[in-house]
Enzyme design. Structure first.
Site, short mmCIF file in Angstrom:
data_model
loop_
_atom_site.label_atom_id
_atom_site.label_comp_id
_atom_site.label_asym_id
_atom_site.label_seq_id
_atom_site.Cartn_x
_atom_site.Cartn_y
_atom_site.Cartn_z
N TRP A 204 1.02 -1.30 -0.06
CA TRP A 204 -0.04 0.04 0.02
C TRP A 204 0.88 1.17 0.02
CZ3 TRP A 204 -4.75 -1.45 -1.09
CH2 TRP A 204 -5.64 -0.39 -1.33
N ASP A 205 0.42 2.38 -0.07
CA ASP A 205 1.18 3.55 -0.19
C ASP A 205 1.78 3.78 1.28
OD1 ASP A 205 -0.96 4.85 1.14
OD2 ASP A 205 -1.31 6.03 -0.49
N TRP A 206 1.64 2.97 2.30
CA TRP A 206 2.15 3.03 3.73
C TRP A 206 2.95 1.95 4.10
CZ3 TRP A 206 -1.12 -0.38 5.37
CH2 TRP A 206 -2.20 -0.19 5.02
N ASN A 468 -13.67 1.14 0.46
CA ASN A 468 -13.26 2.61 0.71
C ASN A 468 -12.77 3.12 -0.57
OD1 ASN A 468 -11.11 4.42 2.20
ND2 ASN A 468 -10.04 3.42 0.55
N GLU A 469 -13.39 4.17 -0.97
CA GLU A 469 -13.18 5.11 -2.06
C GLU A 469 -13.53 4.32 -3.37
OE1 GLU A 469 -9.17 6.32 -1.76
OE2 GLU A 469 -9.75 7.79 -0.19
N GLU A 566 -11.24 11.47 6.11
CA GLU A 566 -10.04 11.33 6.08
C GLU A 566 -9.26 12.53 5.40
OE1 GLU A 566 -8.52 8.43 3.07
OE2 GLU A 566 -9.51 6.69 3.77
C1 BMA Z 1 -6.76 7.25 1.40
C2 BMA Z 1 -6.85 5.95 2.06
C3 BMA Z 1 -5.74 5.05 1.89
C4 BMA Z 1 -4.59 5.76 1.50
C5 BMA Z 1 -4.50 7.08 2.17
C6 BMA Z 1 -3.20 8.13 1.77
O1 BMA Z 1 -6.95 7.29 -0.03
O2 BMA Z 1 -8.02 5.43 1.72
O3 BMA Z 1 -6.00 4.22 0.73
O4 BMA Z 1 -3.37 4.91 2.24
O5 BMA Z 1 -5.39 7.83 1.41
O6 BMA Z 1 -2.87 7.85 0.38
#
Ligand code: BMA
Length: 891
Positions: A204-206, A468-469, A566
């Protein structure tokens, strides 16, 4: 397969068993049930038999290889890439066990797997008993007739999750189901959306790519003659017109044959008891009963953290057949109601979006939760508890369990129940399109049924959300889907989240709201056929918002949304967290390691860019100091950015400006980390608080002063989450950067601040304010401010810079000295500063624990903070390890 609970068996053999989670006990008297745990040491071999080792169950292949010394710490340096082969191999877990005659002569013997990760064939004595394809399900099978005298062999052979996902992708040839692969910077695997597995385990991005394989939860045999209770759920429902509570109790029962009996439900503390004649049909059945709570009893309600207590009641369930006890269990019950209010607002297009708990509108303050470890078997209860305690200690009242991870273990939700943390629970689908073949839908259906039944008794969960998204991904075309094919994807979307997941949730749980996605426009998205033209519309639902380029100190750059679920900024963890997974050559901001750990495109540059808007970047000629100073400056930037944005949301709760506002939630991205790397988290892997988490302690405080400028006028808002009304004045103190003695102090007249509101209580043009204060300009002075009433200061002291600190005139090296002492309450650090010092950061390296406050603006000569150590330490060790850094020390 029929649904099963996630009960964890703890006591072997006869007739008594403890469950974790809401269900607390079970025993049977006539039906002497037997449980044999098959967890413990198994044998693990790879595809061609060249690797063979003992492996712990619950566990996974990576953990076993590490424990047996085949591999190093997978988190060390570049090992995520070095150990990529593990997820490409097929692995087999084997164990042998004996099944006593007594066990084999029971009417029914079930083999139960609480969690299989992921695609496996299960063999018992060389006969295939089942094939699994979903890590989020429990599996069980009737095996009595397969068991034999002497040794029985149980074998679970796993397919490589990466190869399986790729095979499924190939089989789905009609159209692509994007994204095919993660961005290169994530160094991950492809097609994770084709496998029902933690989506972030392919990177993932983290987070790293560690596609795990293994029996990640317990395995056991359960044998019985009459019936077995698989799961109890208890959901309180309130009838407001009758002012009456009832508790809907469901018993999932596996009966050998038709069994007539009597069920007694009681909550002694509420003087409520009812008995029902019932018939359990053969096989697994769901049996529902309603316990009406005695109206003369005073039901104490469960409240979110900061709004009241979390009183618990105990439901006792007894089952009798011909005067004999056939089942006996207890479960915890908490009473609360939840509504998601979406209704028109005066002077604003769109709909409101807020939660009402027990009839009271509650502003959700908190963050987003990701898996706390790549290898879930290594996540200890202590770590889990410490993370949730950290959330509560920062005045959070809500966490969103994000849809790219796992449905958390029972303990997570039990702790949230106890601490008053509201949970926004996603289903595990994230940032992708998903296939809708029959077998995929079937396994998802089973997953959803099981998870809702397992979790619905927890009052902490206040909402289910489908993904999610994925609404946003479709609506704003993340994956460049040709217009002609859009209807196909829309149909798949509605099939999965609306026709299946939503339908199941509404059938299984009427006690809390369901949203199809996050972010979403909620009721408006539904109107638009479930995918709104703009799911980020601030007039509806929740939003996710990220910008790394716009100046985060300028609140005009943030959407005035109804609910911010978020938003966030990255930072680096501290040196002590990175050190154990790196070596000397890695310790520079331009090293291979530093770029390897960054999984977000341009992330390292973005942090410096944002920090550079307001701060001088570190420029020490000492390489190590420049590196640690850079880690520090990224944390300063992150803390200040998220503070500004959160304060903007909190102060927007009571007003509508240009049609937007009534913001009722601020959940920043993200609470915790999965490994030692840069991310949006406020808590580092290992539990150390970043500066952001210390800031959250203040910006989430129940009573908070928020300062900002609009058109060169300084405003101070008082934000209050209290139930009672206050009468508050703002006290503004002006300091010169060069001097610790205030230049002047201003006080506003007291104004009423109703409970649960944000009100402007101070307003003055900055020029007039500075003129009235003498010898001050924007460049030479800064402000601190707090709220007070007749009983003294309310809430924390806050600050407002009148210019970027990089332009401040007179900011000096403060030469802070520190003295560590020990008294009967623990350790204290007394600081002495020679001048005003912003972002004073105390760090005791790898001594685990935390300070009472940190990262603060020091505008006084002396300040004492305490340190709570999480292991024994000493004044000498703390003094040796302590470093104190402030903004002027890094350039
Ligand atoms: C959102 C989250 C994650 C991601 C974060 C940071 O889109 O739902 O998917 O890690 O942003 O990019």
């Amino acid at each position: 397969m029929t649904p099963r609970g996630n009960s964890r068996v703890c006591v072997f053999a006869v007739s008594f068993c403890l469950f974790s989670g809401v269900l607390t006990g079970f025993s049977s008297v006539t039906d002497r049930r037997q449980t044999v745990s098959l967890s413990g040491k198994w044998r693990l071999t790879n595809g061609n038999g060249s690797v063979s080792l003992p492996a712990e169950v619950p566990g996974c292949v990576h953990s076993a290889l590490q424990q047996q010394g085949y591999i190093q710490d997978p988190y060390f340096r570049f090992n995520d890439v070095s150990y990529r082969w593990i997820a490409f191999d097929n692995w087999t877990y084997t164990t042998t066990f004996t099944a006593s005659t007594q066990l084999r002569t029971k009417q029914k013997v079930q083999l139960v797997f609480d969690g299989v990760d992921t695609v496996a064939t299960i063999w018992l004595n060389e006969i295939i008993v089942w094939k699994t394809d979903n890590m989020f399900r429990t599996y069980d099978f009737s095996v009595r007739d397969l068991l034999k005298d002497g040794d029985n062999e149980l074998r679970v052979s796993f397919l490589s999750p990466v190869l399986y996902a790729s095979e499924r992708r190939k089989a789905h040839s009609a159209y692509r189901v994007p994204p095919e692969c993660p961005p290169d910077v994530q160094k991950g695997e492809c097609h994770v959306n084709f496998i029902r597995k933690e989506q972030s385990s392919f990177s993932w991005d983290w987070g790293p790519s560690f596609p795990t394989t293994g029996l990640w939860k317990d395995v056991r045999l359960e044998a019985f003659d009459v019936l077995q209770l698989l799961q109890v759920s208890s959901v309180p429902l309130y009838n407001s017109s009758l002012s009456q509570w009832r508790v809907q109790v469901e018993l999932l029962v596996d009966a050998v044959q038709t069994t007539n009996g009597r069920i007694t439900l009681s909550i002694a503390e509420l003087d409520s008891e009812q008995t029902f004649q019932t018939q359990f049909l053969p096989g697994k059945t769901k049996n529902s009963f309603t316990l009406h709570i005695n109206t003369s009893s005073q039901v104490k309600l469960w409240w979110p953290n900061g709004h009241g207590d979390q009183p618990v009641y105990h439901l006792a369930v007894g089952g009798f057949q011909d005067g004999f006890l056939i089942l006996n269990t207890k479960s915890k019950v908490y009473f609360r109601t939840v509504e998601l209010v979406q209704e028109p607002i005066v002077a604003s297009p769109g709909l409101s979006f807020y939660f009402r708990i027990n009839g009271k509108p509650v502003f959700l303050k908190g963050s987003n939760w990701i898996p706390a470890h790549s290898f879930q078997d290594q996540l200890t209860p202590a770590v889990l508890r410490n993370l949730l305690q950290s959330a509560v200690d920062a005045s959070m009242n809500a966490l969103r369990v994000w849809g790219g991870g796992v449905y958390e273990q029972d303990l997570f939700y039990s702790i949230c129940d106890e601490m008053g943390i509201m949970v926004w629970q996603d289903f595990m689908f994230a940032c992708a399109m998903y296939p809708t073949e029959d077998d995929f839908i079937q396994t998802v259906r089973e997953e959803v049924i099981q998870q809702v039944q397992r979790l619905k008794s927890h009052p902490s969960i206040i909402i289910w959300s489908g993904n999610n998204e994925n609404e946003a991904a479709l609506a704003t075309d993340w994956f460049s889907i040709p217009v002609s094919q859009r209807p196909l994807y829309l149909k798949d979307y509605v099939t999965l989240y609306v026709n299946n997941i939503r339908a199941i949730v509404q059938e299984e749980d009427q006690s809390r709201p369901f949203l199809v996605s996050s972010p979403t426009n909620g009721a408006e998205s539904e109107q638009e056929g479930w995918v709104a033209a703009n799911p980020y519309d601030p007039h509806y639902g929740d939003t996710h918002f990220y910008s790394y380029i716009l100046d985060c100190w300028d609140w005009r750059n943030f959407p005035r949304t109804r609910f911010a679920s978020e938003y966030g900024f990255q930072s680096w963890p501290s040196f002590s967290t990175l050190q154990p997974v790196s070596i000397k050559e890695d310790w520079s901001y331009t090293s291979n390691f530093t770029s390897h750990r960054q999984h977000h495109e341009n992330g390292n540059q973005q942090m410096l860019l944002q920090a550079g808007l307001h701060f001088h970047l570190p420029n020490s000629t000492d390489n190590l100091k420049r590196f640690t100073d850079t880690l520090y400056i990224t944390q300063v930037m992150q803390a200040q950015c998220v503070k500004t944005q959160t304060e903007f949301y909190r102060r927007s709760q009571s007003e509508i400006i240009e049609g937007k506002g009534h913001t009722m939630g601020a959940l920043y991205w993200q609470l915790n980390d999965i490994w030692q790397a840069p991310s949006w988290s406020s808590i580092e892997f290992g539990g150390k608080w970043k500066m952001l988490h210390y800031f959250a302690q203040s910006f989430f405080a129940a009573v908070l002063p928020v300062g900002f400028e609009d058109d060169d006028t300084l405003f101070i808002y008082a934000v209050s989450d209290l139930s009672r009304d206050l009468k508050l004045r703002a006290v503004v103190t002006v300091y010169s950067w060069t001097d610790l003695d205030p230049v002047c102090t201003l006080k506003s007249d007291p104004l009423p601040v109703p409970g649960g509101s944000a009100a402007a209580i101070f307003k003055q043009p900055v020029a007039a304010l500075l003129a009235g204060c003498g010898r001050c300009t924007r460049l030479t002075c800064l402000l601190t401010f707090h709220l007070e009433d007749s009983s003294g200061q309310q809430g924390p002291t806050n600050h407002h810079f009148l210019c970027s600190p990089k332009d401040a005139q007179g900011l000096q090296r403060p030469n802070i000295t520190a003295e560590v002492q020990e008294d009967k309450t623990g350790y204290t650090v007394t600081l002495h500063s020679a001048s005003v010092a912003p972002f004073v950061w105390l760090d005791v390296g790898n001594i685990p624990g935390r300070f009472s406050s940190n990262g603060f603006l020091m505008a006084s000569r002396n300040r004492t903070v305490s340190f709570t150590a999480w292991r024994p330490t000493s004044v000498a060790e703390l003094s040796r390890s302590l470093t104190v850094t402030s903004l002027r020390d890094v350039y």
